[in-house]
Scaffold this motif. Structure first.
Motif, mmCIF file in Angstrom:
data_model
loop_
_atom_site.group_PDB
_atom_site.id
_atom_site.type_symbol
_atom_site.label_atom_id
_atom_site.label_comp_id
_atom_site.label_asym_id
_atom_site.label_seq_id
_atom_site.Cartn_x
_atom_site.Cartn_y
_atom_site.Cartn_z
ATOM 1 N N MET A 135 0.857 -1.205 0.000
ATOM 2 C CA MET A 135 0.000 0.000 0.000
ATOM 3 C C MET A 135 0.883 1.242 0.000
ATOM 4 S SD MET A 135 -2.666 1.208 2.930
ATOM 5 C CE MET A 135 -4.253 0.761 2.270
ATOM 6 N N LYS A 136 0.502 2.214 -0.856
ATOM 7 C CA LYS A 136 1.209 3.495 -0.857
ATOM 8 C C LYS A 136 0.385 4.508 -0.060
ATOM 9 C CE LYS A 136 1.309 3.157 -5.384
ATOM 10 N NZ LYS A 136 1.430 3.396 -6.816
ATOM 11 N N PHE A 137 1.088 5.542 0.417
ATOM 12 C CA PHE A 137 0.396 6.573 1.208
ATOM 13 C C PHE A 137 0.461 7.917 0.523
ATOM 14 C CE2 PHE A 137 1.807 3.378 4.268
ATOM 15 C CZ PHE A 137 0.549 2.946 4.651
ATOM 16 N N PHE A 138 -0.713 8.505 0.346
ATOM 17 C CA PHE A 138 -0.822 9.877 -0.129
ATOM 18 C C PHE A 138 -1.275 10.727 1.051
ATOM 19 C CE2 PHE A 138 -2.045 8.997 -4.907
ATOM 20 C CZ PHE A 138 -0.868 8.300 -5.078
ATOM 21 N N LEU A 139 -0.914 12.008 1.014
ATOM 22 C CA LEU A 139 -1.409 12.924 2.038
ATOM 23 C C LEU A 139 -2.603 13.680 1.467
ATOM 24 C CD1 LEU A 139 -0.573 13.597 4.948
ATOM 25 C CD2 LEU A 139 0.617 15.601 4.039
ATOM 26 N N ASP A 140 -3.678 13.750 2.242
ATOM 27 C CA ASP A 140 -4.920 14.386 1.797
ATOM 28 C C ASP A 140 -4.982 15.789 2.400
ATOM 29 O OD1 ASP A 140 -7.343 14.277 0.403
ATOM 30 O OD2 ASP A 140 -8.463 13.594 2.156
ATOM 31 N N THR A 141 -4.345 16.734 1.728
ATOM 32 C CA THR A 141 -4.245 18.087 2.284
ATOM 33 C C THR A 141 -3.758 19.047 1.207
ATOM 34 O OG1 THR A 141 -3.265 19.407 4.075
ATOM 35 C CG2 THR A 141 -1.813 17.860 3.007
ATOM 36 N N ALA A 142 -3.986 20.333 1.449
ATOM 37 C CA ALA A 142 -3.384 21.359 0.580
ATOM 38 C C ALA A 142 -2.400 22.203 1.392
ATOM 39 C CB ALA A 142 -4.481 22.246 -0.011
ATOM 40 N N ASP A 143 -2.138 21.768 2.626
ATOM 41 C CA ASP A 143 -1.275 22.534 3.536
ATOM 42 C C ASP A 143 0.208 22.228 3.249
ATOM 43 O OD1 ASP A 143 0.332 23.058 5.922
ATOM 44 O OD2 ASP A 143 -1.579 23.532 6.892
ATOM 45 N N LEU A 144 0.930 23.250 2.829
ATOM 46 C CA LEU A 144 2.325 23.030 2.414
ATOM 47 C C LEU A 144 3.211 22.554 3.558
ATOM 48 C CD1 LEU A 144 2.912 26.116 0.068
ATOM 49 C CD2 LEU A 144 2.126 23.823 -0.553
ATOM 50 N N ASP A 145 2.988 23.082 4.768
ATOM 51 C CA ASP A 145 3.816 22.655 5.908
ATOM 52 C C ASP A 145 3.608 21.166 6.195
ATOM 53 O OD1 ASP A 145 4.806 25.184 6.201
ATOM 54 O OD2 ASP A 145 3.327 25.784 7.702
ATOM 55 N N GLU A 146 2.341 20.737 6.148
ATOM 56 C CA GLU A 146 2.055 19.316 6.386
ATOM 57 C C GLU A 146 2.718 18.450 5.311
ATOM 58 O OE1 GLU A 146 -2.327 19.733 8.593
ATOM 59 O OE2 GLU A 146 -2.224 18.869 6.587
ATOM 60 N N ILE A 147 2.647 18.905 4.069
ATOM 61 C CA ILE A 147 3.222 18.125 2.964
ATOM 62 C C ILE A 147 4.745 18.040 3.117
ATOM 63 C CG2 ILE A 147 3.568 18.055 0.455
ATOM 64 C CD1 ILE A 147 0.734 19.477 0.297
ATOM 65 N N GLN A 148 5.343 19.199 3.447
ATOM 66 C CA GLN A 148 6.796 19.246 3.655
ATOM 67 C C GLN A 148 7.205 18.274 4.762
ATOM 68 O OE1 GLN A 148 8.475 22.564 2.273
ATOM 69 N NE2 GLN A 148 9.990 20.952 2.013
ATOM 70 N N GLU A 149 6.477 18.339 5.878
ATOM 71 C CA GLU A 149 6.800 17.490 7.030
ATOM 72 C C GLU A 149 6.629 15.999 6.662
ATOM 73 O OE1 GLU A 149 7.871 18.265 10.053
ATOM 74 O OE2 GLU A 149 7.535 16.343 11.067
ATOM 75 N N ALA A 150 5.485 15.661 6.055
ATOM 76 C CA ALA A 150 5.236 14.254 5.712
ATOM 77 C C ALA A 150 6.255 13.762 4.688
ATOM 78 C CB ALA A 150 3.820 14.083 5.166
ATOM 79 N N ALA A 151 6.627 14.624 3.734
ATOM 80 C CA ALA A 151 7.606 14.215 2.710
ATOM 81 C C ALA A 151 8.942 13.897 3.369
ATOM 82 C CB ALA A 151 7.766 15.307 1.660
ATOM 83 N N SER A 152 9.282 14.641 4.428
ATOM 84 C CA SER A 152 10.577 14.422 5.092
ATOM 85 C C SER A 152 10.606 13.094 5.845
ATOM 86 C CB SER A 152 10.877 15.589 6.051
ATOM 87 O OG SER A 152 10.130 15.445 7.233
ATOM 88 N N TRP A 153 9.444 12.508 6.117
ATOM 89 C CA TRP A 153 9.414 11.224 6.833
ATOM 90 C C TRP A 153 9.801 10.044 5.942
ATOM 91 C CZ3 TRP A 153 4.194 11.384 10.020
ATOM 92 C CH2 TRP A 153 4.263 12.479 10.909
ATOM 93 N N GLY A 154 9.724 10.238 4.631
ATOM 94 C CA GLY A 154 10.250 9.215 3.719
ATOM 95 C C GLY A 154 9.249 8.207 3.189
ATOM 96 N N ALA A 155 7.974 8.314 3.540
ATOM 97 C CA ALA A 155 7.025 7.301 3.060
ATOM 98 C C ALA A 155 5.895 7.902 2.227
ATOM 99 C CB ALA A 155 6.449 6.536 4.248
ATOM 100 N N LEU A 156 6.071 9.155 1.818
ATOM 101 C CA LEU A 156 4.978 9.812 1.091
ATOM 102 C C LEU A 156 5.090 9.535 -0.406
ATOM 103 C CD1 LEU A 156 2.561 11.743 1.586
ATOM 104 C CD2 LEU A 156 4.073 13.616 0.924
ATOM 105 N N ALA A 157 3.966 9.070 -1.006
ATOM 106 C CA ALA A 157 4.002 8.714 -2.430
ATOM 107 C C ALA A 157 3.123 9.617 -3.287
ATOM 108 C CB ALA A 157 3.567 7.260 -2.602
ATOM 109 N N GLY A 158 2.440 10.586 -2.671
ATOM 110 C CA GLY A 158 1.580 11.465 -3.460
ATOM 111 C C GLY A 158 0.737 12.355 -2.564
ATOM 112 N N VAL A 159 -0.012 13.244 -3.194
ATOM 113 C CA VAL A 159 -0.877 14.180 -2.459
ATOM 114 C C VAL A 159 -2.221 14.258 -3.176
ATOM 115 C CG1 VAL A 159 -1.187 16.610 -1.780
ATOM 116 C CG2 VAL A 159 1.079 15.571 -1.622
ATOM 117 N N THR A 160 -3.286 14.332 -2.401
ATOM 118 C CA THR A 160 -4.606 14.598 -2.982
ATOM 119 C C THR A 160 -5.153 15.876 -2.353
ATOM 120 O OG1 THR A 160 -5.598 13.105 -1.340
ATOM 121 C CG2 THR A 160 -5.234 12.203 -3.536
ATOM 122 N N THR A 161 -5.798 16.680 -3.184
ATOM 123 C CA THR A 161 -6.437 17.902 -2.669
ATOM 124 C C THR A 161 -7.881 17.915 -3.166
ATOM 125 O OG1 THR A 161 -5.903 19.260 -4.604
ATOM 126 C CG2 THR A 161 -4.225 19.144 -2.884
#
Ligand code: G3P
Length: 228
Positions: free
Chosen positions: A1-27
């Motif tokens: 399973m891949k994980f996308f972040l469901d948000t338009a918040d740039l800080d959240e995306i930046q933080e989640a991307a730094s964790w190493g398991a983010l595969a995409g974003v949905t808004t």
């Protein structure tokens, strides 16, 4: 399973991307409104998200057009923002027709607001690259969102839709409207390809009280080693 972040918040995306398991974003329009998004900044904001996550991570940007031709025109403009943009289109008659046309142009589509097996089958046949069945909104009306997602995963898995999608890729199911880490567990057990999760749920997914307790005792014991 891949994980996308469901948000338009740039800080959240930046933080989640730094964790190493983010595969995409949905808004979606609600998530963009939530961060105080302005109409004339929408494309620039989607570009900022694409730049943070990089070209390998699909970023879903939703159209608010209501007719096939407007959706196609809007989708083609959205696709120009970055190569990893996925056009998000609601599962409705006009949306199916627009998805078919955008797929012909090589533009990947995420069909959203999907709540049933027939809707999902039509979306896949129209050429959707992703289908987003919602879970939490079923739960909101006292129905079983997880069961419906399970039905959709099973039904889509019964067929080969690669002749309908952009570049012959397999359609992927994005479990959406996720409200808890347990939703993620159940979706993974049922074989959802992707879970798109709010940042709060992503944080809870990392946590376990036994991890905290175990770490605490390891640190205390290591202190003893250091003082021995
Ligand atoms: O990806 C769709 C999702 O954002 C909907 O979530 O919590 O508004 O039902 P929710």
């Amino acid at each position: 399973m891949k994980f996308f972040l469901d948000t338009a918040d740039l800080d959240e995306i930046q933080e989640a991307a730094s964790w190493g398991a983010l595969a995409g974003v949905t808004t979606n329009p609600s998530l963009y409104a939530k961060i105080g998004g302005k109409l004339d900044d929408f494309h620039a904001h989607m570009k900022r998200i694409c730049d943070i996550v990089g070209p390998e991570c699909p970023v879903s940007a939703e159209t608010v057009a209501m007719t096939r031709d407007e959706m196609v025109a809007d989708g083609l403009k959205l696709a120009e923002i970055a190569p990893n943009i996925v056009v998000k289109i609601p599962t409705m008659v006009e949306g199916l027709a627009a998805t078919k046309e955008l797929a012909k142009h090589g533009v990947p589509v995420n069909m959203t607001l999907c709540f049933s097996v027939p809707q999902a089958l039509l979306a896949a046949r129209a050429g959707a690259r992703y289908i987003s069945p919602f879970i939490g909104r079923f739960d909101d009306i006292s129905q079983d969102g997880l069961a419906e997602v399970g039905n959709i995963i099973a039904a889509i898995g019964n067929y080969d839709f690669s002749d309908s999608t952009v570049n012959g890729e397999q359609v992927e199911i994005i479990a959406a409207s996720i409200r808890s880490a347990n939703h993620v567990t159940q979706c993974a057990l049922m074989g959802a390809d992707i879970a798109t999760v709010p940042f709060g749920v992503l944080k809870k997914m990392v946590q376990h009280p036994l991890t905290d307790r175990g770490l605490d005792s390891f640190m205390k014991d290591w202190e003893k080693v250091q003082n021995a």
